[in-house]
Design an enzyme around this catalytic site. Structure first.
Site, PDB file in Angstrom:
ATOM      1  N   HIS A 103      30.092  27.735  22.377  1.00 50.18           N
ATOM      2  CA  HIS A 103      29.884  28.155  23.497  1.00 50.18           C
ATOM      3  C   HIS A 103      30.264  29.912  23.337  1.00 50.18           C
ATOM      4  CE1 HIS A 103      34.305  27.690  23.479  1.00 50.18           C
ATOM      5  NE2 HIS A 103      34.424  28.587  24.421  1.00 50.18           N
ATOM      6  N   ASP A 105      31.985  32.270  26.355  1.00 49.70           N
ATOM      7  CA  ASP A 105      32.897  32.351  27.485  1.00 49.70           C
ATOM      8  C   ASP A 105      32.370  32.549  28.650  1.00 49.70           C
ATOM      9  OD1 ASP A 105      35.052  31.126  26.155  1.00 49.70           O
ATOM     10  OD2 ASP A 105      36.140  33.046  25.584  1.00 49.70           O
ATOM     11  N   HIS A 261      31.827  30.622  19.789  1.00 48.86           N
ATOM     12  CA  HIS A 261      32.931  29.983  19.184  1.00 48.86           C
ATOM     13  C   HIS A 261      32.751  28.531  19.516  1.00 48.86           C
ATOM     14  CE1 HIS A 261      34.636  31.794  22.781  1.00 48.86           C
ATOM     15  NE2 HIS A 261      35.813  30.678  22.643  1.00 48.86           N
ATOM     16  N   ARG A 277      45.486  33.152  25.657  1.00 49.72           N
ATOM     17  CA  ARG A 277      44.356  33.984  25.912  1.00 49.72           C
ATOM     18  C   ARG A 277      44.180  34.913  26.926  1.00 49.72           C
ATOM     19  NH1 ARG A 277      38.915  30.991  26.663  1.00 49.72           N
ATOM     20  NH2 ARG A 277      38.716  31.777  28.696  1.00 49.72           N
TER      21      ARG A 277
HETATM   22  C1  SIN Z   1      38.397  28.750  23.249  1.00 47.21           C
HETATM   23  O1  SIN Z   1      37.500  28.283  23.230  1.00 47.21           O
HETATM   24  O2  SIN Z   1      38.717  29.490  24.267  1.00 47.21           O
HETATM   25  C2  SIN Z   1      39.464  28.220  22.350  1.00 47.21           C
HETATM   26  C3  SIN Z   1      39.226  28.170  21.015  1.00 47.21           C
HETATM   27  C4  SIN Z   1      40.281  27.305  20.341  1.00 47.21           C
HETATM   28  O3  SIN Z   1      41.045  26.602  20.818  1.00 47.21           O
HETATM   29  O4  SIN Z   1      40.177  27.447  19.007  1.00 47.21           O
END
Ligand code: SIN
Length: 286
Positions: A103, A105, A261, A277
């Site tokens: 995906h 974000d 990612h 994050r």
């Molecule tokens: C995410 O998609 O924000 C998390 C990625 C992860 O936990 O590696």
């Protein structure tokens, strides 16, 4: 002195020679932004940051999102979204299965985020090896490698991104609570260009993902389904992917326009993973 070393994969570079807990001067910041735009993912190993320092450095890039799920943020810090499998006092301290599908974000929002700054507080280790890697795929490289006929089919088309479809997917952690009618009303399906242009580099980026994209507007349903499926397979090929193996103290930034990612959920308690994050506010895709 700042040193940028490409990973050797289609994307990604390691940046050393800068301590992000200290104010970063303008020239160094410009070099970091350039490296991010060029390499799409950059990682600064061995950082020691307080929440305030994480937020302060993130703000150099612009405005930050406040996550809607305050219960998944670090208490007192709505800018810091926690991704973790840790349970404290019977409650998860963060999102347990974030990013289990490819995906980008907030692709389902009117203004998907510009990027995220992800800091590794605790990494699960098994037999001396880290678990819980994150995969990043270059959407500029994936677009570039498409056959011309597919580029022509996608040119000028929009694709629908659906928060509700992504939310409802089957997950390792079991079914999620039903979204309320109010929550559903707040997250309408969002058409965006299937190929967007990076606002800084001007490069074309494939902008469909298996987590949330449900339809290519204007194509017959079967053709749209088949094309999306083939694009999802195409973009996750190893030749477009960098797999980041985390070390505690890694501070990683991804460009959310030129990459997507996916988290690798190959660990369970008692192995603990705790990441935080910040998310950069983005702009309307074009
Ligand atoms: C995410 O998609 O924000 C998390 C990625 C992860 O936990 O590696």
């Amino acid at each position: 002195m700042i040193t940028v070393t490409p990973t050797g994969a289609a994307l990604g570079a390691r940046i050393t020679g800068v301590d992000l807990s200290q104010p970063v001067d303008d020239a160094t910041f410009a070099a970091i932004e350039n490296a991010l735009h060029q390499h799409e993912v950059v990682v600064f190993p061995g950082q020691t940051l307080t929440p305030e320092q994480h937020i302060a450095f993130s703000r150099r890039f612009g405005e930050l999102e406040h996550h809607v799920r305050l219960d998944r943020c670090r208490p007192g810090y709505p800018e810091l979204f926690v991704v973790s499998n840790i349970i404290e006092n019977g409650k998860p301290i963060g999102s347990q299965d974030a990013g289990f599908f490819w995906h980008s974000d907030l692709c389902y929002a009117a203004e998907p985020s510009r990027g995220s700054l992800f800091y590794a507080h605790e990494i699960p280790m098994q037999d001396g090896q880290p678990r819980g890697d994150t995969l990043f795929a270059s959407m500029t490289a994936a677009y570039e490698a498409l056959p011309d006929s597919t580029k022509r089919t996608l040119a000028g088309r929009k694709a629908v991104n659906s928060y509700i479809a992504g939310y409802s997917r089957e997950r390792k952690s079991g079914p999620r609570p039903q979204l309320t009618p109010e929550q559903r009303a707040k997250t309408p399906d969002m058409p965006h260009p299937a190929v967007r242009t990076h606002p800084v580099t001007g490069k074309k980026c494939l902008f469909v993902n298996e987590g949330y994209t449900t339809e290519i507007v204007g194509l017959p349903a079967e053709e749209s389904r088949e094309l999306l499926q083939s694009l999802f397979e195409h973009l996750k090929q190893d030749r477009f992917v960098y797999r980041h193996r985390w070390t505690q103290g890694d501070f990683l930034i991804w460009d959310n326009c030129s990459t997507q990612h996916r988290a690798v959920l190959d660990y369970e308690l008692p192995l603990r993973r705790r990441m935080e994050r910040t998310t950069l506010r983005g702009s309307v895709p074009f």
